[in-house]
Scaffold this motif. Structure first.
Motif, short mmCIF file in Angstrom:
data_model
loop_
_atom_site.label_atom_id
_atom_site.label_comp_id
_atom_site.label_asym_id
_atom_site.label_seq_id
_atom_site.Cartn_x
_atom_site.Cartn_y
_atom_site.Cartn_z
N ASP A 233 22.07 20.54 63.88
CA ASP A 233 22.87 20.62 64.30
C ASP A 233 24.52 21.54 64.12
O ASP A 233 25.14 22.18 63.01
N ASN A 234 24.75 20.35 62.48
CA ASN A 234 25.28 19.97 62.03
C ASN A 234 25.21 20.00 60.41
O ASN A 234 26.19 18.90 59.81
N ARG A 235 24.25 20.28 60.17
CA ARG A 235 24.11 19.88 58.80
C ARG A 235 24.12 19.74 57.32
O ARG A 235 23.60 19.16 56.35
N GLU A 236 25.34 21.32 57.35
CA GLU A 236 26.13 21.27 56.55
C GLU A 236 26.90 20.19 56.41
O GLU A 236 27.54 19.47 55.25
N LYS A 237 27.98 19.76 57.41
CA LYS A 237 28.58 18.82 57.69
C LYS A 237 28.67 17.54 57.27
O LYS A 237 28.87 16.24 56.21
N TYR A 238 26.96 17.31 57.90
CA TYR A 238 26.36 16.04 57.44
C TYR A 238 26.23 15.57 55.76
O TYR A 238 27.04 14.95 55.68
N TYR A 239 25.55 16.66 54.66
CA TYR A 239 25.12 16.88 53.99
C TYR A 239 26.36 16.49 53.07
O TYR A 239 26.98 16.11 51.41
N ASP A 240 27.44 17.55 53.59
CA ASP A 240 28.99 17.59 52.26
C ASP A 240 29.11 16.33 52.57
O ASP A 240 30.24 15.29 51.81
N GLY A 241 29.94 15.33 53.71
CA GLY A 241 30.17 14.08 54.16
C GLY A 241 29.34 13.11 52.95
O GLY A 241 29.81 12.54 52.49
N LEU A 242 28.42 13.29 52.84
CA LEU A 242 27.46 12.22 52.38
C LEU A 242 27.40 12.24 50.50
O LEU A 242 27.97 11.59 49.70
N LEU A 243 27.98 14.30 50.81
CA LEU A 243 28.61 14.03 48.88
C LEU A 243 29.58 13.84 48.61
O LEU A 243 29.97 13.30 47.16
N ALA A 244 30.81 13.64 49.59
CA ALA A 244 31.98 13.60 49.17
C ALA A 244 32.55 12.01 48.86
O ALA A 244 33.30 11.58 48.78
N ILE A 245 31.47 11.20 49.45
CA ILE A 245 31.63 9.94 49.26
C ILE A 245 31.42 9.27 47.52
O ILE A 245 32.01 8.56 46.95
N THR A 246 30.23 10.29 47.37
CA THR A 246 30.69 9.58 45.75
C THR A 246 31.50 10.47 44.76
O THR A 246 30.70 10.55 43.44
N GLU A 247 31.67 11.96 44.90
CA GLU A 247 32.26 12.62 44.84
C GLU A 247 33.88 11.96 44.88
O GLU A 247 34.60 12.46 43.70
#
Length: 375
Positions: A233-247
């Motif tokens: 249900d929150n797929r974009e926030k899920y992916y964005d949260g993971l990406l923000a760790i590496t960025e």
């Protein structure tokens, strides 16, 4: 883009005072859920449709479109459309892979070796079967739109030369018990997705690990916690949260997202388990009143384990020695609106029945409707 260089675990510079209050709320929510789980007489049977739905939703995040009712109908022998056949095979593999992992945890820890075994089963004979099932990648992968070169990638996981060292660090972190289990699970899941150690199937394996880690740390009495509903249900926030760790090293933001997801999902799971337990008790009473049969308990268990079931499967599962007796039982339950016939039988083709209330609880919406009572 250059391959990312992941942080070493454990993460040393977290703001503990800001994180721990929410982690405490998640522990409390998970304890309430697990308390309800422990009231079930046979969780593996009663929560079978919830387990299937987790496989459906985790696979959906990766692009499958099959629904829970389609999966359960396929289990019961109803022919699958060519459009959904591949999806349902992938979901079936997911369920089998979870079973392998859960059985192994009775005697083993969560190790890289076990994860390779589970991954091999996940990709067996389905999309991704040509992407080295059970083997960690030896070349560079990246995440982006289909067909885009690495220069346009949204994320590039670690270089394969460094991957072995990073996986060893991750495995050692799993074996540690120095951190709160929920915090450890949040970090371990994210790091696995960042490492992206397989050519395919990383997301599904990573989500599989969530209940396994919580179980191994004794936070759950059984490895049955279903989180993919919130993540889908929150797929974009899920992916964005993971990406923000590496960025930008946004571990706190990720942990806040994950812990809040766990709180919300624990409450949702708790309500579903409560509804299923109440339905089980009610169905026991109804079936006894309707049939007065020595097979009443076995009948109820068969319907909960397979809420879409063929007459042949029902007779075998409930232990009927006589198919005529089993079919009479099904007709009684259909007449009293406990089950609904969704495929007529004829010749060598058995009839198929659905247990609507249970499927609808697991799916969270009305899929099978009970027929109105006869006038």
């Amino acid at each position: 883009m250059e391959p990312c260089i992941p942080d070493k675990l454990p993460i040393d510079d977290l703001d503990w005072r800001a994180i721990l209050p929410n982690v405490g709320k998640a522990n409390a929510a998970l304890a309430r859920y697990d308390g309800m789980l422990q009231t079930l007489p046979n969780p593996a049977i009663l929560l079978s449709p919830m387990t299937a739905n987790e496989a459906v939703l985790s696979s959906k995040i990766e692009g499958t479109q099959a629904t829970l009712d389609e999966v359960l109908e396929a289990d019961a022998g109803i022919a699958t459309s060519e459009l959904r056949k591949g999806d349902i095979e992938e979901i079936s593999n997911y369920r089998s892979a979870v079973g392998i992992a859960e059985a192994a945890l009775e005697e083993r820890d969560i190790t890289l070796s076990l994860i390779r075994e589970v991954h091999q089963r996940l990709l067996q004979g389905v999309r991704g079967r040509n992407k080295a099932p059970g083997q960690f990648r030896e070349d560079q992968n990246w995440i982006g739109r289909r067909g885009d070169p690495i220069e346009r990638a949204r994320f590039v996981p670690p270089n394969p030369v460094a991957l072995k060292t990073e996986l060893s660090n991750w495995e050692a972190y799993l074996a540690s018990e120095d951190e709160d289990p929920i915090l450890q699970t949040a970090i371990a899941h994210a790091q696995f997705e960042i490492l992206h150690p397989f050519k395919d199937g990383n997301g599904r394996i990573g989500r599989m690990l969530i209940p396994l880690l919580l179980y191994k740390r004794n936070t759950l009495s059984r490895p049955m916690f279903y989180m993919s509903e919130y993540l889908e249900d929150n797929r974009e926030k899920y992916y964005d949260g993971l990406l923000a760790i590496t960025e930008r090293g946004a571990w706190k933001n990720w942990i806040d997202f994950f812990v809040n997801a766990m709180i919300i999902q624990a409450e949702n799971n708790l309500e579903k388990v409560r509804l299923i337990r109440n339905l089980y008790d009610e169905t026991q009473r109804r079936v006894v009143d309707i049939t007065h049969s020595q097979f009443s308990m076995a009948t109820v268990n068969a319907l909960f384990e397979r809420p879409v079931i063929s007459s042949t499967m029902f007779a075998d599962s409930a232990g009927f020695n006589n198919r005529v007796t089993a079919n009479n039982m099904l007709r009684q339950l259909e007449a009293d609106n406990v089950i609904t016939r969704i495929r007529e039988g004829g010749g060598r083709t058995p009839a198929v029945y659905a247990f609507p209330e249970l499927v609808n609880i697991a799916e969270g919406r009305d899929i099978f409707r009970r027929r109105p009572p006869e006038a």
